[in-house]
Structures are given as C-alpha cells and as structure tokens.
Design an enzyme around this catalytic site. Structure first.
Site, PDB file in Angstrom:
ATOM      1  N   GLU A 136      11.494   4.802  -5.433  1.00 32.77           N
ATOM      2  CA  GLU A 136      10.934   4.719  -6.794  1.00 32.77           C
ATOM      3  C   GLU A 136      11.942   5.099  -7.865  1.00 32.77           C
ATOM      4  O   GLU A 136      11.964   4.517  -8.947  1.00 32.77           O
ATOM      5  CB  GLU A 136       9.686   5.609  -6.912  1.00 32.77           C
ATOM      6  CG  GLU A 136       8.438   5.030  -6.270  1.00 32.77           C
ATOM      7  CD  GLU A 136       8.371   5.245  -4.772  1.00 32.77           C
ATOM      8  OE1 GLU A 136       9.254   5.965  -4.241  1.00 32.77           O
ATOM      9  OE2 GLU A 136       7.459   4.706  -4.118  1.00 32.77           O
ATOM     10  N   HIS A 149      -3.081   9.832  -3.147  1.00 31.68           N
ATOM     11  CA  HIS A 149      -3.190   8.475  -3.696  1.00 31.68           C
ATOM     12  C   HIS A 149      -4.181   8.355  -4.851  1.00 31.68           C
ATOM     13  O   HIS A 149      -4.367   7.266  -5.359  1.00 31.68           O
ATOM     14  CB  HIS A 149      -3.613   7.490  -2.599  1.00 31.68           C
ATOM     15  CG  HIS A 149      -2.543   7.201  -1.603  1.00 31.68           C
ATOM     16  ND1 HIS A 149      -2.283   8.022  -0.532  1.00 31.68           N
ATOM     17  CD2 HIS A 149      -1.639   6.203  -1.514  1.00 31.68           C
ATOM     18  CE1 HIS A 149      -1.286   7.524   0.164  1.00 31.68           C
ATOM     19  NE2 HIS A 149      -0.876   6.421  -0.396  1.00 31.68           N
TER      20      HIS A 149
END
Lengths: 328, 335
Positions: free
Chosen positions: B66, B135
């Site tokens: 990322e 998440h």
C-alpha cells in the site's frame, strides 16, 4: 565514458555551486539568518553532481532532508533556493518548504522530503508516468543509508522491477544515519539487495570521484531509458560537516583517523586537479570559475535579502487547487 | 435512466472517465480480475472487463504494497497521469499513512503550488459484514483531520457515480470511502456521464421539526427512521453531506435555523468523528437556533467484534436514530 570538455567543466561548476551555497548556508544558519536548520552536502558534491548530470534536463528526481545539493546539481537557479532557505516570498516554494523541502519542478526536481525514504515512491510514480505516457523520461530517487532500511524502498524496488519502470534508486551512503554507523544497523551490502528484486546493483566505492559516479549512474540511466527497468546504485561517500549545522552531540561518533582520511579526498579539489592535469582547464580558468560561482552565491543571497516576506494569507494558499475552508 | 447498483455506478463512472481521458489509469490489488468491483456488477462476462477494454498499460495489478501504491500514484499524478487507486478495504489505508499525510496531502502546499495531484484513492468500508476488527473500520474522520485531502462518502448509486466522476476530473487528491453495505443498493441513475459537485449536500427529505445529518450507510437508516417518526407526528429533514471535505455547512446551518434541532448519524467512531465536527460547527454558528442539545448517533469507541450478535447493534440504525430524534423533540418514551 568520454565526456565533452564542456560537460566536465559544468560538473565542476555545479560541485562548486553546492560547496559555496552550503558553506554560505552553514554560516547563515549559525548567525540566525536562516531559521530552523540545514543539512549540507559538503563532501558529497561528486556523488550528487555525478548522478544529476547522468540525467537529462527533462528527467525527474526526488531527494531527502540533505536537500540543497540535489536541485543545484540538477541545474536549479540559486536565488530562489536561497530565498526559500530564509523563508521569503521569492523562494522556490514561496517560503513554505524551507531547507528540507525544496522542489524546483522546472528542472525536474519533484521534491525533497523531510521523512526518510518517503520520496522514493514519488520518484517511482514519476517513472510510471513516463512509462504509461511514453515520454522517455527517467526518474532518480536519492536516499541515504538510513533510508536503505525503510520498507517503502523495497516496496518501490519490487514494483519498479515487475513493471520495468525507468528509475534509478540511488543510495547516498555517507555511512552515518545522524550518529548511527550504517554497518551497525544495516545487514549485508545495500547494493547487493538489488539482486533479490531481479535488478542490477552497482556499488561505487569511490563516491568522491564525480566521473566514477557519473559512469555508474549513466549506465543505470541508459538501461532505464532503454526500457530495461530499474537499477540500484549505492555510492560510498562522506559528509564533511555535522548531520545538521550547529548540532552538537555528546559523543564523537566518527573517529578522527577516518574523518581525516575522507577529508583528504575532497571531491571538489580532486576534480580541480584532474581538470588541470588533463589540460581541460588551466589554473587561471579554474580560479576564475571559482570567483564566478562565488559571485553567483553572493547574488543568490542578495536576491534572498531583497525578497519580501510572504503575506500572512500565503499560509492558507495551495492547500487545494481551489480555495475553500481555511484557504478561503 | 437506467437501474444501477451502487457498485455498478462506481464501475460506470470509472469506465466513462477512462474512455474520456487517456491519462486516467487504474491500479490496485486484483483490479485485473475485478475482485472488488472495478467495473461493477455482473456485466463483466458479456461486455468484457477493464483489462480487455483499456489494456495492461492502464489497468494494473499491484503487489500488496500500500505504501508504494499510494506514493506512486502521487508521483504519477504530479507528472501527468490521473490515477485511480483501488485500495480495496479502508483499513488497508493505514499501511500507507505516511504517503497519504506527508506526501499526497502536503506536496502541493509544501512546494508552493508547483504540484497538482489529480488522484483518487478508492476504498470500501466492509462494516456490518462480519469481517471483524481488521476490515470493518470507517476511518474517514482521521483523514478529515489532514488538510489537503478531499473526502467523499456517497450513500446512493447516483451520488457514487456523479461524485466519483467529479473526483477523477478534479486536480486535488480525493479519498472515496465507499460503504460495502450499500454495494447492492439500486436506483434509477441518469444515463451517460454526469458530475455532482463536491461541497454540495443532498437534502434527502424535507421536514420541520428536526434536522438529521446522516453520513454513508446512516442515510438509508435515517430515511427508515424518518418514515416511522412521521407516523408519530415528527417531521424530519435529512441532509446527506455527500462530501465531508469540502463540507456544505450552509445547507446544514440553514436547515438547523429552521428546525432548531440536530441529530448527527455517523457510522464512524464517536471521539473526534465526523459527527463531532458537525456538532461543533453547528454549536458555534447556530447556537441561538437550537431548541435542544445536539445529539450524535455514532459507533461507540470500540473495535468491531466478529460475532454478528455483537457487531450489528454498534452502528447507527433506524431504531437508534429514531430514539435520538425522540429525545431532542422531547417525545422519548411516548412511542
């Protein structure tokens, strides 16, 4: 690699610009004329200029907190850089970046970074632009031995390798991350880490020789431009001054013999001798060149002095492309 | 008009933007396989996917990295591309925090306006779907605290399509927080490309007694609550700000000036959340209009537990929003 005499002289000119600019900045920060701090590239001029001059004018470059040398090496005008260091309106970043965050997009300098390693992904993005848009430009990321242990470097090397991006990862190994000797915090050899990412890794042992650095980086730049992907180049060098100007530490972390040995290998003096020995310039020409560059630095300081300070509203300018909120 | 899902609308906005401008590219994890709805919906099989349409130069799978994805997008945006980065889950944004805060947000400012960063970072908030703490975050308030970033949080297919297209065509970095819970939501959407401006709220329904500012999945929950409250004789106005940065203060303040009561429904955590900011601004600027204390309906300051029994009650829902409205109207306990 044989270079034209003009190119060789330009190398010396740019090294002198960095040397004199940083010597002046060092004095100014100690006298309180530059706010904050500065990190000089004195002693590392060959490594900076050798790399920058292996790039074309339109090529991209990012750097770090040891920042003045990079844009100067890439050909930036000194006046706006000096005005930036003193926080003035005519500064290259309008007085909002300062010493550690210089950028001069006109010469492909996309920004220095005060966060160690953080600009490496930016250079990677510039290489992606080149690849997608087919512009043929090459990107170069300067970073130190400290940044060699940041994860983003390896994320970037991996991505650049699988996408075959036109980028050179250039590790300026001056052997100390502030006071921490690189060998005590870095496993193995930085250049050898390239192999794990399927790219060549070159180690330039003599980073004080501008031509040696130039040849190695040129090979990497040519490879990038030919579409063959990235290269990691590690250049061994040494900073002659303290990590930042005025910094005083409790321990002398660099031993005297080591320091002395490196100080003897002054890249600017060494290349001056080379130019003379090779008959590229005589002593009078080189002395004139030095006076000319000193005058450029004087003019840059004068430009900075003449510049107004930024208006208070500039603190809220360019947060976004259109003003709103605090920027309104 | 065409019936479109929220996710389909996101795909359509991206497709239209890519057709319109060759500088628009998409990269991210699994975008070649359209795992998280790059093109949206089930049209992939019959219409071909983005990779087939736009080729591997413009549609790029990335490694799971990322930090470099975000920084690379910033560098690419500074040098002529208009990247859309699909970061899949919003919790993955934390992996790239340095790049978001120190590079994406600051580069234009710090370099005196030399850089423009036309880049969109898409991520989906997978809350309410039993994906547990790693998440399920709704982290937009963290990014509202970073000047330089624009933030959208659409709550309908039309807004998802129109805002995303505006984001792609805009020269500032935008973070798009998409609610997974709404992916399947369908409505008739205008045909062809259209833009919805940032900083312009949508008044979802008009009313006189209470203003509800609802964000993301709290919007449909507020609509449900409002129908129930109508039966109880309480008239509710619902405002969806749609973009959190910039924020349409004018619409909210005008509404509160009329209703005199404010409930903010925000699925983010409570402390320093979007609801906290909305409450603070209204308290500062419309204090004299207020007939009752402002109430926030947020997720409490906790992590998201896995078990659906534990997770489900945490987010603002029609019950908790309706109860807050009853409290500010002094009708609590009467229903």
């Amino acid at each position: 690699m044989t270079l034209a005499n003009d190119t060789l002289l330009e190398m010396q000119r740019r090294m002198l610009r960095i040397r004199y600019f940083d010597e002046r900045a060092s004095k100014m920060v100690k006298r309180g004329e530059i706010p904050g701090t500065v990190h000089t590239s004195i002693g590392q001029e060959a490594q900076v200029v050798g790399a920058c001059m292996a790039l074309g004018d339109g090529d991209y470059m990012t750097g770090n907190h040891r920042s003045h040398g990079h844009p100067i090496g890439k050909g930036a005008a000194l006046g706006p850089l000096m005005a930036e260091l003193v926080g003035k309106a005519w500064g290259v970043c309008e007085g909002k970046g300062g010493s550690m965050h210089l950028a001069d997009f006109k010469v492909g300098s996309l920004g220095e970074s005060g966060i160690v390693g953080s600009s490496i992904p930016i250079a990677t993005g510039a290489a992606l632009s080149s690849k997608v848009l087919g512009t043929g430009k090459v990107s170069l990321a300067f970073f130190g031995d400290g940044a060699a242990n940041q994860g983003c470097l390896y994320e970037a090397m991996n991505l650049a390798s699988v996408w075959k991006l036109p980028i050179v990862f250039l590790c300026e190994n001056n052997q100390y991350a502030l006071s921490t000797p690189a060998h005590t915090v870095t496993a193995g050899v930085v250049a050898e880490r390239a192999h794990g990412f399927g790219m060549p890794g070159l180690r330039v042992e003599d980073g004080q020789s501008v031509l040696t650095v130039h040849d190695a980086v040129r090979e990497a730049v040519d490879r990038a431009r030919a579409g063959k992907g990235p290269t990691l180049v590690e250049v061994l060098t040494y900073r002659f001054n303290e990590h930042s100007e005025g910094l005083r530490l409790a321990v002398d972390y660099r031993n005297a013999a080591e320091k002395e040995a490196w100080l003897k290998r002054d890249p600017v003096k060494m290349f001056r001798s080379y130019l003379e020995e090779q008959g590229i310039a005589d002593a009078a020409m080189l002395t004139a060149m030095e006076a000319e560059i000193m005058a450029e630095v004087d003019a840059a300081v004068q430009f900075a002095e003449e510049s107004p300070f930024p208006e208070p509203s500039v603190a809220f300018k360019d947060i976004y492309t259109e003003p709103f909120g605090a920027g309104q | 008009m065409t019936v479109m899902s929220y996710l389909g609308a996101i795909g359509a906005a991206q497709r239209e933007a890519m057709e319109a401008d060759e500088r628009v590219i998409i990269f991210g994890e699994d975008v070649e396989a359209n795992v998280y709805g790059t093109m949206g919906g089930k049209s992939r099989a019959d219409k071909g996917d983005f990779l087939q349409m736009f080729g591997s130069n413009r549609i790029r799978n990335t490694p799971i990295s990322e930090e470099v994805m975000v920084g690379t997008a910033a560098g690419a945006a500074m040098t002529g591309l208009r990247p859309i980065v699909d970061l899949s889950y919003s919790t993955f944004l934390y992996m790239a925090m340095d790049q978001f805060v120190n590079q994406v947000a600051k580069s234009r400012y710090m370099f005196g306006g030399q850089a423009s960063l036309p880049v969109v970072f898409r991520s989906a908030m997978f809350y309410g779907l039993s994906t547990a703490a790693h998440h399920s975050d709704r982290p937009y308030p963290m990014f509202m605290n970073v000047p330089g970033l624009k933030i959208m949080a659409p709550a309908s297919p039309t807004d998802a399509k129109g805002l995303l297209r505006t984001a792609i065509d805009m020269d500032d970095p935008v973070m798009s927080f998409e609610a997974c819970m709404l992916w399947g939501m369908k409505e008739e959407v205008e045909d062809g490309a259209f833009h919805i401006p940032f900083g312009v709220a949508r008044t979802v329904r008009t009313g006189n007694d209470v203003t509800i500012v609802a964000i993301s999945s709290a919007v449909p929950a507020a609509v449900q609550a409002a129908s129930r409250l109508e039966a109880e004789g309480i008239s509710v106005e619902i405002i969806d700000p749609r973009t959190l940065v910039p924020f349409d203060w004018e619409t909210v303040l005008n509404s509160v000036a009329r209703t005199g009561r404010l409930v903010v429904a925000d699925p983010a955590n409570r402390t320093c959340g979007a609801a906290a900011e909305v409450s603070a601004v209204v308290a500062e600027k419309a204090f004299d209009s207020l007939k009752a204390p402002i109430m926030r309906v947020t997720t409490p300051d906790t992590h998201i537990p896995f078990s659906p029994v534990l997770e489900k009650p945490l987010y603002p829902n029609a019950d908790t929003i309706a109860e807050a409205v009853r409290k500010v109207t002094g009708t609590s306990g009467r229903a």
